[in-house]
Design a protein around this motif. Structure first.
Motif, mmCIF file in Angstrom:
data_model
loop_
_atom_site.group_PDB
_atom_site.id
_atom_site.type_symbol
_atom_site.label_atom_id
_atom_site.label_comp_id
_atom_site.label_asym_id
_atom_site.label_seq_id
_atom_site.Cartn_x
_atom_site.Cartn_y
_atom_site.Cartn_z
ATOM 1 N N UNK B 82 -81.402 20.996 -70.186
ATOM 2 C CA UNK B 82 -81.936 20.415 -71.428
ATOM 3 C C UNK B 82 -83.084 19.437 -71.194
ATOM 4 N N UNK B 83 -83.667 19.485 -70.016
ATOM 5 C CA UNK B 83 -84.803 18.614 -69.754
ATOM 6 C C UNK B 83 -85.964 18.927 -70.701
ATOM 7 N N UNK B 84 -86.179 20.204 -70.969
ATOM 8 C CA UNK B 84 -87.259 20.623 -71.860
ATOM 9 C C UNK B 84 -87.117 19.968 -73.227
ATOM 10 N N UNK B 85 -85.872 19.864 -73.689
ATOM 11 C CA UNK B 85 -85.636 19.288 -75.014
ATOM 12 C C UNK B 85 -85.954 17.795 -74.988
ATOM 13 N N UNK B 86 -85.583 17.159 -73.873
ATOM 14 C CA UNK B 86 -85.839 15.726 -73.755
ATOM 15 C C UNK B 86 -87.339 15.418 -73.762
ATOM 16 N N UNK B 87 -88.113 16.237 -73.077
ATOM 17 C CA UNK B 87 -89.533 15.884 -72.925
ATOM 18 C C UNK B 87 -90.407 16.365 -74.080
ATOM 19 N N UNK B 88 -89.872 17.236 -74.926
ATOM 20 C CA UNK B 88 -90.711 17.804 -75.986
ATOM 21 C C UNK B 88 -91.174 16.700 -76.953
ATOM 22 N N UNK B 89 -92.494 16.517 -77.110
ATOM 23 C CA UNK B 89 -92.978 15.455 -78.001
ATOM 24 C C UNK B 89 -92.873 15.835 -79.474
ATOM 25 N N UNK B 90 -92.523 17.108 -79.775
ATOM 26 C CA UNK B 90 -92.564 17.570 -81.160
ATOM 27 C C UNK B 90 -91.187 17.818 -81.762
ATOM 28 N N UNK B 91 -90.111 17.229 -81.183
ATOM 29 C CA UNK B 91 -88.754 17.501 -81.667
ATOM 30 C C UNK B 91 -88.498 18.999 -81.750
ATOM 31 N N UNK B 92 -89.049 19.748 -80.802
ATOM 32 C CA UNK B 92 -88.818 21.184 -80.811
ATOM 33 C C UNK B 92 -88.115 21.545 -79.504
ATOM 34 N N UNK B 93 -88.021 22.810 -79.210
ATOM 35 C CA UNK B 93 -87.504 23.223 -77.912
ATOM 36 C C UNK B 93 -87.946 24.651 -77.643
ATOM 37 N N UNK B 94 -88.106 24.951 -76.377
ATOM 38 C CA UNK B 94 -88.669 26.257 -76.013
ATOM 39 C C UNK B 94 -87.635 27.381 -75.998
#
Ligand code: SF4
Ligand code: SF4
Lengths: 515, 286
Positions: B82-94
């Protein structure tokens, strides 16, 4: 065994602080029976037993009562009993008294009756004239009596498929009393059983982990309208029963096999199916011809059971491990429950067993046209590293629907019962209809038996019977009032079932002998 | 014409908490509100392919697709960290994926015999009305699926015209009302509540209002006066309205809101009694 060894065994029973007086008596009798010579069998069968490929469930060498007996209770109520010196009951109080007396006189492998009848139907003639308050009071006393006088988790009653006042009263009572005994099966027919009644049943499971649900139309097609689900997922003809249960350990059978999966199915499997049937035949003949049970017992004499409604149960277990070993031998890691290839192999194995069992006749099995009933055996607490019946191993279960899709194709083959246990988290408590949906979906997929439990329940299903977690904890220190608790404690250690959940009653069926 | 795609955050084939019975739930990505109580803030934004998560992914499971319009997620390499979710500046996720209606229908078909229905949740379901309409229309016109009820879990912000286009294939909506007072609503969601109130009214008239969900955050939106106004308004809409009181839980919310007070069971009980006092019968408290 030397006299010294026998004496030591007897002392272990008599001095075991975890056993109640009645439990000691039960094991003492089993110990005495075990000193007899078993019925003669072939050398290859003897070897298969020693290799633990075939297991007689520790029923004892001299079967002197059928393993499971399902008296025809509606008939008994109508005709009374000469032997018991009882007239037909005229009202609810008399009927409950009559039944309780009859229960205590009904033998089985566990020493306790495994079938209490379809109580909604048995009591139907007597409930119209009693008020709700009277009905609840009488049933409450009856339920306490059953639990205290017949403390074995395999004592089993059936309800449904109709929605009845008495069925609802029993579910209500179950939720209030929190007893382990009796175990309950609800017969479900989607055309007959209304959702609101199913929801009552589901809410009862939330509290006491019962009832268990069965596919009534499928059962009727295989066994006729007069059937009962008894003991631990065993479906049999009412007014009849099963002489014996012998089981084939598919994992051990594969271990004895050299070659690929098709030679296993075509050769090794056939050999062991024949040997299993040989053992069943020897035991059936002893029971019927030597012990002469059907000539002497009053249930047979009064027509409450009849030999022509009997057959015997051919159990299998360890399918998951068998598939795993056969796949590994082919260099595949495919697993039952997860991979189509492994699932297909599992269906081929049970198909072959079912076909063989229908080809090779057994004596005194007119209850199933002269053949054994196939049964997916849910385990005893001495089992180690082998999965019950046709289940997917504990902890390896796939997502709910995939789990159902994987196991359902086996169910129609096992007319005397098959069990798969599903676990739901607590969110379903606020939405019992969600569980009803899944049960109906499961039956529509061809499941015969459906059992579920909540992860958080105080009651835990060990293999099919119930134990209370609090009782297992207590058992560590003192004797449990219930037979199945001892058994559950063994299962806990051997199979890691508390990964699922936990108990207080004993089950002589599951703990046929002490360690 | 090709069928519309939906940006799907997650699919749950079994849910006991998203409407009546057992439900297949599709969580769509993207929400037009920005609620303080959001437990899944990573479903709010729509990815703008900034590529930050690609750089920060320890499993090298992410890359920008050749088209440049989407992130590709390699599930088998993903470490679920879930690192991607933590770093996403747009409250989104890949992890969200563009799925076509037929793909989702296939999944529903496989589960259909176990279901009471299908619920589309979010994110905000009505932000992707074409996908939603096509999905529900397909369900209702497929003989193997049309026994399934179709429900929408919504923040109520959709325009009436959108509701009108959806309702012919929709059996019910569960609408969140974060506050009856518009100022408080603004504070809690970043948006006005006038469209939410209109949606509730419209759905009630169309007999598609399954339930109204009232969030309770102590000291923020649980003042008796506003609750009385809420109850009064709701019971005037209908005397058999169904409501659900949802006590605020700080689990999963963004750090800046995690010190908000949680609603106590006692307070929720008082509020239930308040609503009962207005003659509202069907009240669930969770
Ligand atoms: S969870 Fe996100 S960051 Fe972590 S490995 Fe998976 S894709 Fe990469
Ligand atoms: S998911 Fe977030 S971080 Fe990743 S590319 Fe999209 S917007 Fe950027």
């Amino acid at each position: 065994m030397s006299l010294k060894q026998i004496q030591q065994k007897i002392r272990q029973i008599i001095n075991n602080p975890q056993l109640s007086y009645r439990q000691r008596m039960h094991y003492l009798a089993a110990q005495a029976e075990s000193l007899l010579e078993p019925p003669p069998i072939s050398d290859s069968l003897q070897i298969a037993i020693e290799q633990q490929v075939i297991c007689d469930m520790h029923e004892g060498p001299a079967p002197h009562r059928p393993r499971y007996l399902l008296p025809d209770y509606p008939k008994a109520i109508k005709q009374g009993s000469d032997y018991l010196e009882l007239d037909p009951p005229n009202n609810l109080v008399e009927a409950l008294n009559f039944l309780m007396i009859l229960y205590t006189q009904t033998p089985s492998i566990t020493g306790y009756p495994v079938y209490l009848g379809d109580l909604d139907k048995v009591l139907a003639p007597f409930v119209d004239e009693v008020s709700d308050a009277q009905l609840n009071l009488q049933l409450r006393l009856f339920w306490q009596m059953i639990d205290r006088v017949l403390p074995d988790a395999f004592v089993h009653t059936n309800l449904g498929p109709e929605d009845t006042r008495i069925g609802r009263a029993i579910f209500q009572l179950e939720r209030e009393l929190n007893q382990t005994v009796p175990n309950i099966t609800l017969k479900v027919d989607p055309q007959i059983t209304p959702n609101s009644f199913l929801e009552e049943a589901v809410k009862t499971v939330f509290v006491v982990a019962k009832p268990h649900f069965v596919n009534h139309p499928m059962m009727c097609a295989d066994l006729g309208e007069q059937y009962g689900v008894v003991s631990c997922y065993n479906s049999l003809k009412a007014g009849g029963g099963s002489h014996t249960l012998v089981r084939l350990n598919l994992k051990e059978a594969v271990k004895q096999h050299q070659g690929n999966s098709s030679s296993f199915i075509n050769e090794t499997l056939e050999k062991y199916v024949r040997l299993t049937l040989e053992l069943m035949e020897a035991r059936i003949r002893y029971l019927v011809e030597d012990s002469c049970f059907f000539e002497h017992n009053f249930l047979a004499q009064e027509g409450l059971v009849s030999l022509d409604r009997f057959s015997a149960m051919f159990g299998i277990y360890g399918l998951a491990e068998a598939v795993k070993l056969l796949m590994e031998a082919q260099g595949s890691l495919a697993k039952y429950g997860h991979d189509a290839e492994a699932n297909q192999l599992s269906y081929q194995i049970t198909d072959r067993i079912a076909a063989l069992v229908k080809e090779i006749p057994l004596p005194y099995c007119e209850g199933n046209d002269g053949f054994a009933f196939l049964h997916s055996q849910s385990g005893i607490d001495l089992d180690l590293d082998v999965t019950a019946g046709t289940r997917i191993p504990i902890g390896e279960e796939p997502e709910l629907y995939e789990h159902i899709f994987a196991v359902a194709p086996h169910h129609h083959k096992f007319s005397s019962g098959v069990s798969d246990i599903f676990h739901f988290d607590d969110t379903v408590k606020r939405n019992p209809q969600a569980v009803v949906d899944v049960i109906k979906g499961g039956l529509a997929q061809g499941m015969r038996d459906f059992t579920f439990n909540l992860a958080s329940n105080d009651f835990i299903r060990i293999t099919g019977y119930l134990v209370r977690k609090s009782d297992v904890v207590r058992l560590e220190k003192e004797s449990s009032r219930y037979n199945s608790t001892v058994l559950g404690a063994g299962s806990e250690k051997n199979q890691g079932v508390t990964k699922r959940n936990l108990k207080r009653v004993m089950s002589h069926e599951q703990t046929p002998r002490l360690g | 014409m090709s069928k519309p795609l939906g940006l799907v955050n997650r699919i749950l084939p079994f849910s006991a908490v998203d409407g009546p019975g057992n439900r297949f739930v599709i969580f769509l990505q993207g929400c037009n509100f920005n609620c303080v109580n959001c437990h899944n803030p990573q479903t709010i934004g729509v990815c703008d392919v900034c590529g930050i998560c690609v750089e920060e992914c320890p499993g090298e499971a992410l890359q920008i697709k050749a088209s440049g319009t989407e992130i590709e997620w390699n599930k088998s390499r993903c470490l679920r960290c879930d690192n991607c979710i933590k770093v996403c500046p747009s409250d989104s996720n890949p992890h969200s994926q563009w799925l076509d209606v037929d793909f989702v229908l296939e999944k529903i078909r496989r589960s259909a015999s176990f279901l009471s229905g299908v619920t589309v949740s979010g994110g905000e379901a009505t932000q992707q009305p074409e996908f939603l309409r096509e999905l529900f229309h397909s369900i209702k016109t497929d003989s193997a699926l049309n026994h399934l009820s179709t429900m929408i879990d919504t923040n109520g912000s959709a325009e009436i015209s959108i509701w009108k286009s959806l309702l012919p294939f929709t059996d019910g909506a569960m609408v969140d009302l974060k506050a009856f007072d518009n100022q408080i609503h603004q504070k809690l969601t970043g948006n006005s509540n006038s469209q939410v109130l209109q949606s509730i009214q419209h759905l009630q008239k169309a007999e598609r209002l399954f339930e109204v969900r009232l969030l309770i955050i102590p000291d923020l939106n649980d003042h008796d006066l506003m609750l009385q106004q809420t109850a009064n308004w709701l019971c005037q809409l209908s005397n058999n309205i169904r409501i659900k009181l949802i006590g605020f839980r700080n689990h999963g919310v963004r750090p800046e809101y995690s010190d908000f007070l949680e609603a106590t069971p006692e307070r929720l009980d008082e509020i239930r009694e308040l609503f009962q006092g207005f003659g509202i019968q069907e009240i669930k408290v969770i």
